[in-house]
Write an enzyme that holds these catalytic residues in place. Structure first.
Site, PDB file in Angstrom:
ATOM      1  N   LYS A 116       0.808  -1.207   0.000  1.00 18.12           N
ATOM      2  CA  LYS A 116       0.000   0.000   0.000  1.00 18.12           C
ATOM      3  C   LYS A 116       0.850   1.271   0.000  1.00 18.12           C
ATOM      4  O   LYS A 116       0.497   2.263  -0.633  1.00 18.12           O
ATOM      5  CB  LYS A 116      -0.934  -0.020   1.214  1.00 18.12           C
ATOM      6  CG  LYS A 116      -1.910  -1.194   1.242  1.00 18.12           C
ATOM      7  CD  LYS A 116      -2.801  -1.119   2.460  1.00 18.12           C
ATOM      8  CE  LYS A 116      -3.580  -2.418   2.679  1.00 18.12           C
ATOM      9  NZ  LYS A 116      -4.479  -2.716   1.595  1.00 18.12           N
ATOM     10  N   GLU A 200      -2.385   6.903   7.675  1.00 20.43           N
ATOM     11  CA  GLU A 200      -3.096   7.885   6.869  1.00 20.43           C
ATOM     12  C   GLU A 200      -4.186   8.563   7.700  1.00 20.43           C
ATOM     13  O   GLU A 200      -4.682   7.996   8.689  1.00 20.43           O
ATOM     14  CB  GLU A 200      -3.695   7.259   5.616  1.00 20.43           C
ATOM     15  CG  GLU A 200      -4.753   6.221   5.856  1.00 20.43           C
ATOM     16  CD  GLU A 200      -5.272   5.611   4.562  1.00 20.43           C
ATOM     17  OE1 GLU A 200      -6.441   5.187   4.547  1.00 20.43           O
ATOM     18  OE2 GLU A 200      -4.514   5.557   3.586  1.00 20.43           O
ATOM     19  N   HIS A 235     -14.069  -2.293   9.484  1.00 16.55           N
ATOM     20  CA  HIS A 235     -13.248  -2.183   8.273  1.00 16.55           C
ATOM     21  C   HIS A 235     -13.429  -3.354   7.307  1.00 16.55           C
ATOM     22  O   HIS A 235     -12.697  -3.446   6.316  1.00 16.55           O
ATOM     23  CB  HIS A 235     -11.764  -2.021   8.610  1.00 16.55           C
ATOM     24  CG  HIS A 235     -11.479  -0.884   9.528  1.00 16.55           C
ATOM     25  ND1 HIS A 235     -11.744   0.428   9.192  1.00 16.55           N
ATOM     26  CD2 HIS A 235     -10.984  -0.852  10.787  1.00 16.55           C
ATOM     27  CE1 HIS A 235     -11.413   1.219  10.197  1.00 16.55           C
ATOM     28  NE2 HIS A 235     -10.957   0.474  11.179  1.00 16.55           N
ATOM     29  N   ARG A 297      -5.751  -8.132  -7.907  1.00 16.17           N
ATOM     30  CA  ARG A 297      -6.380  -9.452  -7.954  1.00 16.17           C
ATOM     31  C   ARG A 297      -7.868  -9.267  -8.194  1.00 16.17           C
ATOM     32  O   ARG A 297      -8.375  -8.145  -8.262  1.00 16.17           O
ATOM     33  CB  ARG A 297      -6.185 -10.174  -6.619  1.00 16.17           C
ATOM     34  CG  ARG A 297      -6.661  -9.348  -5.430  1.00 16.17           C
ATOM     35  CD  ARG A 297      -6.682 -10.128  -4.141  1.00 16.17           C
ATOM     36  NE  ARG A 297      -6.872  -9.283  -2.970  1.00 16.17           N
ATOM     37  CZ  ARG A 297      -8.023  -8.768  -2.564  1.00 16.17           C
ATOM     38  NH1 ARG A 297      -9.122  -8.984  -3.275  1.00 16.17           N
ATOM     39  NH2 ARG A 297      -8.096  -8.019  -1.466  1.00 16.17           N
TER      40      ARG A 297
END
Length: 617
Positions: A116, A200, A235, A297
């Site tokens: 990421k 983040e 999440h 993917r």
């Protein structure tokens, strides 16, 4: 086109890939662990190879064994599905080095995109907006905490190799950061073999919107529009849909163009997803949507894109991997209607959504609707193992508009009947029927805010109970039978082992073979209603006070002793059978005249466990 394909995965995605491969005339090879020896994907494949013990680290995460299985079985290609090794660049390269075809993104570029942090840095250089955060290599706890302090709380700590909600922690204050970081890193190392994290800024009312992209080896690259995955719990995606509610034509064009630019920046080949986070505080606006990550993917939620475009994404994967060009151009693709997907898990909402493990004695999703698609890797009689993710099915519906798709999905889940394992079906039904979701007013915090309102009830409604009780009453006299008005009868039954008084009209009962118990379904939930005497599994007792074992099992707790005084409904002992606990209770006030149960002892069906004599005083 290659002629033989090994699927390096299990469960519903393995079955999904097998379905398309079979239609294309491609021979399929499954891999399986000890726990999956009799799994549906193993029986559906043309061949199967055992790769190790049940734990994933000893089977599905061992790339060398999977490659050996492909070579041994004569497979020419490997499809990784999602999860497990699907985004592992080293495994992808090893597949290619072994002379096999990798059905996925080019591993030389996966190293940047699969992490990421590297992906966000790359997108920033390409001019794609990214959320504020820290992507650096210094992973010392003090430095990471200092960076979080600079960004400003709340922040998200995310594993750079993570996915599926794993390796992610929300931190509200600086003091909470060290513990959250340590927990996130442990989970990341365990799940992905990499404890590197990024930080983040956490958007307060975010929406999760992603764009499906697809590229070939000849420079062709298209998008297949967006999906909205904003309804999440901790999440993890719960319900996905396509297209995104509230997305106007201009914003869609800007979003999808940004996704294509991102994919072209890395010469992307294969199926991929560009994920964005949107600030939903003022509707969807192109200038309030930021790149979040790229998944290299096939996504779990890919069926909603297939439903609105008519494209089989697995077929595209196989064709592109075989060296073919994309079957369609961008101008050929358009949105048709609306689609929604719900992830059905074997988990108990009443117990904090803990997995529900054991045998699926009853597994019926109760839909014959042509607009409803079921993707599953289990069937009735299957064992839900503690070793793997407890998702048992994906339920996907399509309609001409959002509300039709939503209602069809709610109805399909409402009609499900699954026993004895608990599922989140009732939770999903209530989420789909929640006014905010129905109106398209959804963000990733909806479930957290409305949690209590989404929790399903603990028992069926009185009308549903009355119908079930009426049916059971045809099996003979029922406990506590008494008239309640001129045409109503009230009697005591057992609902999942607990006594319950049910008022019903025997004249309106359904005739037939009543039996000692029946399954009661409502709102996506399933309960077992039992005749008080006949069903010892959940507190059965005869009118003479004889408590017998309803099935073979083990006594795990004894709450009384010989001679004790007991009252009606009091728990006497607990029986463990079929990986479930069953409380046996007193049918009336009295004393323990005989006790044959010993904690830890194994008992057979019909064994006399307790004898209660009524209190004559």
């Amino acid at each position: 086109m290659f002629q033989s394909l090994l699927i390096a995965n299990r469960g519903e995605i393995a079955c999904r890939v097998i379905r398309t491969a079979r239609r294309m005339g491609i021979r399929t090879v499954a891999v399986y662990s000890d726990a999956d020896a009799n799994a549906l994907h193993v029986r559906q494949a043309d061949a199967a190879v055992h790769i190790g013990p049940s734990p994933v680290r000893e089977s599905y995460l061992l790339g060398d064994r999977i490659i050996a299985a492909a070579l041994e079985s004569g497979a020419q290609a490997i499809h990784p599905g999602y999860g497990f090794l699907s985004e592992n660049a080293e495994f992808a390269q090893a597949v290619m080095d072994a002379g096999l075809i990798w059905v996925g993104a080019d591993p030389a570029r996966r190293m940047a995109r699969g992490r990421k942090d590297a992906a966000k840095a790359l997108m920033a250089r390409a001019g794609v907006p990214v959320t504020p955060g820290y992507l650096g290599e210094d992973q010392s706890p003090d430095h990471l905490r200092a960076q979080a302090d600079l960004i400003g709380y709340p922040v998200l700590i995310k594993a750079v190799a993570g996915g599926g909600g794993k390796g992610m922690r929300l931190v509200e204050a600086s003091a909470d950061f060290p513990d959250a970081l340590a927990s996130c890193q442990r989970e990341a190392a365990s799940s992905f073999g990499n404890d590197h994290v990024l930080i983040e800024k956490f958007i307060q009312r975010p929406r999760h919107i992603e764009v499906q992209v697809f590229g070939d080896r000849y420079g062709g690259l298209v998008h297949l529009f967006e999906r909205d995955c904003s309804l999440q719990r901790r999440h993890q995606k719960v319900i996905e849909e396509a297209p995104a509610p509230g997305m106007d034509v201009d914003t869609r064009a800007a979003l999808c163009d940004a996704a294509v630019r991102a994919a072209k920046a890395v010469d992307y080949v294969g199926a991929g997803t560009i994920e964005f986070i949107a600030d939903a505080s003022d509707g969807l606006r192109a200038d309030r949507i930021w790149f979040m990550e790229m998944n290299t993917r096939l996504q779990v939620e890919h069926p909603v894109t297939e439903a609105i475009t008519g494209v089989d994404l697995v077929e595209w994967q196989l064709r592109v991997a075989a060296g073919e060009a994309l079957p369609m151009r961008q101008a050929d693709l358009s949105i048709h209607g609306w689609a929604m997907e719900a992830r059905l898990y074997a988990e108990d909402p009443a117990k904090g959504f803990l997995p529900s493990i054991g045998r699926l004695d009853r597994f019926s999703l109760g839909t014959g609707d042509a607009h409803c698609r079921i993707d599953t890797g289990v069937e009735q009689g299957a064992e839900i193992s503690p070793f793997y993710d407890p998702m048992i099915a994906k339920v996907i519906t399509h309609g001409p508009d959002r509300d039709t798709a939503r209602q069809r999905l709610a109805d399909a889940l409402d009609g499900s009947s699954i026993w004895p394992l608990r599922t989140n079906a009732g939770f999903l039904v209530r989420a789909l029927r929640h006014p905010d979701f129905a109106a398209g007013q959804v963000d990733t915090g909806l479930i957290a805010r409305e949690g209590d309102a989404l929790m399903p009830p603990t028992e069926p409604t009185a009308n549903v109970l009355a119908m079930a009780a009426g049916r059971l009453s045809h099996g003979g006299p029922v406990a506590g039978f008494r008239l309640n008005g001129p045409v109503r009868t009230q009697a005591t039954f057992l609902l999942d082992g607990a006594p319950i008084d049910v008022s019903f009209d025997p004249r309106g009962a359904i005739m037939g073979d009543a039996g000692a118990e029946t399954l009661v379904g409502e709102g996506g939930q399933t309960w077992r209603l039992s005749r008080f005497r006949a069903d010892g599994a959940t507190g059965a007792a005869a009118s003479d006070g004889a408590i017998v074992s309803p099935m073979p099992g083990r006594i795990i707790a004894v709450a009384v002793a010989a001679g004790d005084m007991v009252t009606k409904g009091q728990k006497l002992l607990t029986l463990e059978a079929m990986k479930m606990e069953h409380s046996l209770i007193a049918p009336f006030d009295g004393h323990i005249a005989a006790l044959n149960a010993v904690e830890g002892g194994q008992v057979s069906e019909g064994a006399l466990l307790v004898k209660i004599d009524a209190d004559e005083r």
